[in-house]
Design a protein around this motif. Sequence first.
Motif, mmCIF file in Angstrom:
data_model
loop_
_atom_site.group_PDB
_atom_site.id
_atom_site.type_symbol
_atom_site.label_atom_id
_atom_site.label_comp_id
_atom_site.label_asym_id
_atom_site.label_seq_id
_atom_site.Cartn_x
_atom_site.Cartn_y
_atom_site.Cartn_z
ATOM 1 N N GLN A 9 -6.483 -1.464 2.692
ATOM 2 C CA GLN A 9 -7.558 -1.314 3.662
ATOM 3 C C GLN A 9 -8.093 0.111 3.627
ATOM 4 N N THR A 10 -8.960 0.404 2.665
ATOM 5 C CA THR A 10 -9.571 1.728 2.577
ATOM 6 C C THR A 10 -10.652 1.847 3.644
ATOM 7 N N PRO A 11 -11.021 3.074 4.019
ATOM 8 C CA PRO A 11 -12.093 3.234 5.011
ATOM 9 C C PRO A 11 -13.396 2.544 4.596
ATOM 10 N N VAL A 12 -13.738 2.637 3.331
ATOM 11 C CA VAL A 12 -14.977 2.008 2.862
ATOM 12 C C VAL A 12 -14.882 0.497 2.986
ATOM 13 N N TYR A 13 -13.752 -0.060 2.624
ATOM 14 C CA TYR A 13 -13.558 -1.508 2.714
ATOM 15 C C TYR A 13 -13.619 -1.984 4.164
ATOM 16 N N ILE A 14 -13.024 -1.228 5.075
ATOM 17 C CA ILE A 14 -13.068 -1.589 6.497
ATOM 18 C C ILE A 14 -14.509 -1.540 7.008
ATOM 19 N N GLN A 15 -15.252 -0.519 6.596
ATOM 20 C CA GLN A 15 -16.659 -0.419 7.010
ATOM 21 C C GLN A 15 -17.444 -1.604 6.468
ATOM 22 N N PHE A 19 -19.600 -4.433 8.655
ATOM 23 C CA PHE A 19 -21.013 -4.731 8.450
ATOM 24 C C PHE A 19 -21.225 -6.189 8.034
ATOM 25 N N PHE A 20 -20.365 -6.708 7.161
ATOM 26 C CA PHE A 20 -20.530 -8.090 6.706
ATOM 27 C C PHE A 20 -20.342 -9.080 7.854
ATOM 28 N N CYS A 21 -19.293 -8.879 8.652
ATOM 29 C CA CYS A 21 -19.045 -9.792 9.778
ATOM 30 C C CYS A 21 -20.148 -9.690 10.827
ATOM 31 N N ALA A 120 -26.823 -2.455 5.344
ATOM 32 C CA ALA A 120 -25.804 -1.420 5.497
ATOM 33 C C ALA A 120 -24.568 -1.742 4.662
ATOM 34 N N PHE A 121 -24.199 -3.021 4.612
ATOM 35 C CA PHE A 121 -23.085 -3.453 3.766
ATOM 36 C C PHE A 121 -23.359 -3.104 2.306
ATOM 37 N N LEU A 122 -24.559 -3.444 1.844
ATOM 38 C CA LEU A 122 -24.918 -3.185 0.445
ATOM 39 C C LEU A 122 -25.001 -1.682 0.150
ATOM 40 N N LEU A 123 -25.578 -0.918 1.066
ATOM 41 C CA LEU A 123 -25.652 0.536 0.881
ATOM 42 C C LEU A 123 -24.263 1.170 0.843
ATOM 43 N N THR A 124 -23.368 0.682 1.671
ATOM 44 C CA THR A 124 -21.998 1.185 1.653
ATOM 45 C C THR A 124 -21.359 0.912 0.300
ATOM 46 N N LYS A 125 -21.552 -0.290 -0.205
ATOM 47 C CA LYS A 125 -20.972 -0.664 -1.498
ATOM 48 C C LYS A 125 -21.570 0.165 -2.638
ATOM 49 N N VAL A 126 -22.882 0.318 -2.636
ATOM 50 C CA VAL A 126 -23.548 1.039 -3.718
ATOM 51 C C VAL A 126 -23.288 2.548 -3.637
ATOM 52 N N GLY A 132 -14.797 0.957 -2.110
ATOM 53 C CA GLY A 132 -14.905 -0.287 -1.367
ATOM 54 C C GLY A 132 -14.144 -1.430 -1.970
ATOM 55 N N SER A 133 -13.541 -1.224 -3.125
ATOM 56 C CA SER A 133 -12.813 -2.314 -3.767
ATOM 57 C C SER A 133 -11.588 -2.665 -2.958
ATOM 58 N N CYS A 134 -11.390 -3.942 -2.747
ATOM 59 C CA CYS A 134 -10.236 -4.392 -1.963
ATOM 60 C C CYS A 134 -8.978 -4.362 -2.821
#
Length: 136
Positions: A9-15, A19-21, A120-126, A132-134
């Motif tokens: 559970q990295t910070p990016v993954y949690i963010q 956003f996705f939910c 926001a989900f996509l921007l976080t990933k990009v 963001g990798s789980c």
Amino acid sequence: SASCFPCEQTPVYIQMQGFFCMSLLYIIIGIFWDSLSDIQWLLLVLYAGTFFFANYGPNTITFLLPSVTYSEECRSTLNGISAAAGKVGALVGASVFEPAADMWGENVIMMCCGCVSLLAFLLTKVCLGRGGSCCR
């Protein structure tokens, strides 16, 4: 233990989870707005879910992400700029919400909130990339 939680559970993954939910819940609320207006307890539960995931993901990680994103030399300055930009965005969103809902309807606004959360989900990933990798 690793067997119970195979994904880190990295910070990016949690963010990204938050956003996705939020996106999913807002879109569900927007699509079924007319039906949910008659079942107010369900609307309340779904809307409360958006607050939970906003606090679980983006709001929590706001305080942690600058420390892992910015270098030590510019961390406090860029953290302040990021915080100020977030406050301006919140002010604009709160100011525009009611007039936009009066103009286009609550269901359209909920769909817009879902689209913004998905963006926001996509921007976080990009922008934050592999963080963001789980599962690696």
